[in-house]
Motif scaffolding. Sequence first.
Motif, PDB file in Angstrom:
ATOM      1  N   ARG A  10      31.061 120.510 139.969  1.00 47.49           N
ATOM      2  CA  ARG A  10      32.266 120.158 139.220  1.00 47.49           C
ATOM      3  C   ARG A  10      33.202 119.400 140.146  1.00 47.49           C
ATOM      4  O   ARG A  10      33.702 119.952 141.114  1.00 47.49           O
ATOM      5  N   ASP A  11      33.440 118.156 139.835  1.00 49.30           N
ATOM      6  CA  ASP A  11      34.400 117.365 140.588  1.00 49.30           C
ATOM      7  C   ASP A  11      35.771 117.506 139.948  1.00 49.30           C
ATOM      8  O   ASP A  11      35.887 117.791 138.758  1.00 49.30           O
ATOM      9  N   LEU A  12      36.800 117.290 140.742  1.00 46.86           N
ATOM     10  CA  LEU A  12      38.154 117.312 140.200  1.00 46.86           C
ATOM     11  C   LEU A  12      38.412 116.014 139.444  1.00 46.86           C
ATOM     12  O   LEU A  12      38.067 114.937 139.915  1.00 46.86           O
ATOM     13  N   VAL A  13      38.998 116.125 138.281  1.00 53.27           N
ATOM     14  CA  VAL A  13      39.450 114.978 137.511  1.00 53.27           C
ATOM     15  C   VAL A  13      40.965 115.065 137.491  1.00 53.27           C
ATOM     16  O   VAL A  13      41.524 116.060 137.047  1.00 53.27           O
ATOM     17  N   TRP A  14      41.613 114.038 137.996  1.00 53.32           N
ATOM     18  CA  TRP A  14      43.077 114.036 138.144  1.00 53.32           C
ATOM     19  C   TRP A  14      43.738 113.351 136.964  1.00 53.32           C
ATOM     20  O   TRP A  14      43.212 112.398 136.411  1.00 53.32           O
ATOM     21  N   THR A  15      44.937 113.794 136.592  1.00 50.51           N
ATOM     22  CA  THR A  15      45.685 113.151 135.521  1.00 50.51           C
ATOM     23  C   THR A  15      46.325 111.858 136.005  1.00 50.51           C
ATOM     24  O   THR A  15      46.592 110.972 135.211  1.00 50.51           O
ATOM     25  N   ALA A  75      53.244 107.370 129.687  1.00 50.22           N
ATOM     26  CA  ALA A  75      53.037 107.124 131.115  1.00 50.22           C
ATOM     27  C   ALA A  75      52.124 105.926 131.375  1.00 50.22           C
ATOM     28  O   ALA A  75      52.084 105.413 132.482  1.00 50.22           O
ATOM     29  N   ARG A  76      51.384 105.495 130.366  1.00 50.38           N
ATOM     30  CA  ARG A  76      50.499 104.339 130.496  1.00 50.38           C
ATOM     31  C   ARG A  76      50.324 103.705 129.125  1.00 50.38           C
ATOM     32  O   ARG A  76      50.509 104.369 128.100  1.00 50.38           O
ATOM     33  N   PRO A  77      49.942 102.433 129.087  1.00 50.37           N
ATOM     34  CA  PRO A  77      49.716 101.811 127.780  1.00 50.37           C
ATOM     35  C   PRO A  77      48.420 102.319 127.158  1.00 50.37           C
ATOM     36  O   PRO A  77      47.515 102.749 127.873  1.00 50.37           O
ATOM     37  N   PRO A  78      48.318 102.269 125.834  1.00 52.15           N
ATOM     38  CA  PRO A  78      47.070 102.682 125.189  1.00 52.15           C
ATOM     39  C   PRO A  78      45.913 101.773 125.625  1.00 52.15           C
ATOM     40  O   PRO A  78      46.117 100.614 125.976  1.00 52.15           O
ATOM     41  N   ALA A  79      44.705 102.294 125.584  1.00 52.44           N
ATOM     42  CA  ALA A  79      43.528 101.506 125.955  1.00 52.44           C
ATOM     43  C   ALA A  79      43.319 100.360 124.960  1.00 52.44           C
ATOM     44  O   ALA A  79      42.946  99.264 125.339  1.00 52.44           O
ATOM     45  N   VAL A 112      40.155 111.816 127.346  1.00 57.92           N
ATOM     46  CA  VAL A 112      41.181 112.699 126.790  1.00 57.92           C
ATOM     47  C   VAL A 112      42.453 112.623 127.634  1.00 57.92           C
ATOM     48  O   VAL A 112      43.561 112.516 127.092  1.00 57.92           O
ATOM     49  N   LEU A 113      42.313 112.663 128.949  1.00 57.74           N
ATOM     50  CA  LEU A 113      43.490 112.608 129.826  1.00 57.74           C
ATOM     51  C   LEU A 113      44.212 111.268 129.694  1.00 57.74           C
ATOM     52  O   LEU A 113      45.446 111.217 129.711  1.00 57.74           O
ATOM     53  N   ASP A 114      43.457 110.177 129.549  1.00 55.09           N
ATOM     54  CA  ASP A 114      44.079 108.865 129.350  1.00 55.09           C
ATOM     55  C   ASP A 114      44.831 108.818 128.020  1.00 55.09           C
ATOM     56  O   ASP A 114      45.907 108.233 127.925  1.00 55.09           O
TER      57      ASP A 114
END
Length: 102
Positions: A7-12, A91-95, A81-83
Amino acid sequence: MNARNRRDLVWTGPPGDPEDLLDAGADPAAGELEALVAGGRPVKVTVTGTGSGALAAAAVYAWLGAAAFEYEGDPDELRQVLDMVSAMAGARPPAVGRRALA
């Protein structure tokens, strides 16, 4: 531990130092996570299980301020999901931007 079970860490956001993370444990209660996030340190959450229920829980944890995640399932699904949560929070534009006209 083989690659399938790792399990790798997935950061927000941008990855930080894993040593700085405060571990909230597996599937913490929302109030508990809010209290840990209020302390000012980045918080890691372990999301158990896979599928839509686990991803929905990860979305709530991200909305509450968790900084990093461990997830048993596909990390690409979790990243999506985090994106999405990040875009909803502004915090960021939509994909993809689509506009429906009547």
